[in-house]
Design an enzyme around this catalytic site. Structure first.
Site, short mmCIF file in Angstrom:
data_model
loop_
_atom_site.label_atom_id
_atom_site.label_comp_id
_atom_site.label_asym_id
_atom_site.label_seq_id
_atom_site.Cartn_x
_atom_site.Cartn_y
_atom_site.Cartn_z
N LYS A 84 0.86 -1.19 0.00
CA LYS A 84 0.00 0.00 0.00
C LYS A 84 0.89 1.24 0.00
CE LYS A 84 -3.79 0.37 2.50
NZ LYS A 84 -4.54 0.37 3.79
C1 E4P Z 1 -7.83 1.10 4.18
O1 E4P Z 1 -7.08 0.73 3.33
C2 E4P Z 1 -7.79 2.47 4.73
O2 E4P Z 1 -6.52 2.72 5.21
C3 E4P Z 1 -8.84 2.61 5.78
O3 E4P Z 1 -10.06 2.10 5.28
C4 E4P Z 1 -9.02 4.03 6.28
O4 E4P Z 1 -10.14 4.05 7.13
P1 E4P Z 1 -10.43 5.23 8.16
O5 E4P Z 1 -10.76 6.45 7.38
O6 E4P Z 1 -11.60 4.73 8.96
O7 E4P Z 1 -9.19 5.41 9.00
#
Ligand code: E4P
Length: 218
Positions: A84
């Site tokens: 990622k």
């Molecule tokens: C997933 O890949 C993201 O990092 C995550 O869904 C972010 O979620 P949040 O906005 O609840 O922190």
């Protein structure tokens, strides 16, 4: 996919849900009390051949690449590993190098259609728009998802949308109707997603009506 690194939650989710993988980031990890090595080892044991998306924390392109290669080999991941990478200028550079090295990429922290488009041109396999965080700043998460889906179709791109950052079941409903290819969802929302009181009432009635009628042993 499951948007959690909590091993107890994941064990339960994997029992009930047809999940295709797990996504994590440093914030998600910080909620578990586990270090990265312990969390990912546990996740690996649960996902089987499913995908594991791990966020890189380096900021320089070469460091991100080194980090991704290290995790991939450290956990003995094959093609189910996705690095990622946030959609910064350095991130886009890292994406291209990683793709050239045959490593899967998930472009993350996406807030606009154009960030996603550039990420897919840089080779990202998945692009992760943050729906709830967009909605929370009076923007429109669903519209961004819908625009990205349209770009993918229009330009025949290989990338897929991994919609992320949800706070409501309605957001998940809307991204699925907007054509998002996948979504990563936390444990509580996954449970809410499949809940309907009418289903529970129906099941209770079936159980009552079956009494004394079902005479075949199984
Ligand atoms: C997933 O890949 C993201 O990092 C995550 O869904 C972010 O979620 P949040 O906005 O609840 O922190």
């Amino acid at each position: 996919m499951a948007d959690t690194a909590d091993l107890n939650e994941l064990r339960e989710l994997y029992r009930f849900f047809p999940l295709e993988g797990v996504t994590t980031n440093p914030t998600i990890l910080s909620h578990t009390g586990n270090k990265l090595s312990v969390a990912i080892e546990g996740i690996q044991g649960l996902v089987g051949s499913g995908m594991v998306h791990i966020q890189m924390i380096s900021s320089e392109p070469d460091d991100m690449v080194r980090e991704a290669k290290k995790y991939r080999s450290y956990f003995d991941f094959g093609d189910n590993f996705y690095a990622k990478i946030p959609v910064t200028a350095n991130g886009y550079r890292a994406m291209r190098i990683l793709k050239d090295a045959g490593i899967n990429v998930t472009a993350t922290a996406i807030f606009t259609q154009q960030q996603a488009l550039v990420a897919m041109k840089a080779g990202a396999d998945f692009v992760a728009p943050y729906v709830s965080r967009l909605d929370n700043i009076s923007s429109h998460g669903i519209e961004v998802v819908s625009d990205i889906v349209e770009n993918i179709k229009e330009y025949n791109l290989k990338g897929r949308v991994l919609a992320a950052s949800f706070k409501t079941v309605d957001q998940i409903y809307r991204v699925s109707m907007a054509g998002a290819h996948s979504a990563t969802i936390g444990s509580e929302l996954l449970h809410q997603l499949i809940k309907h009181p009418m289903t529970d009432i129906g099941v209770i009635q079936f159980e009552k009506d079956a009494v004394g009628l079902y005479d075949i042993d199984f």
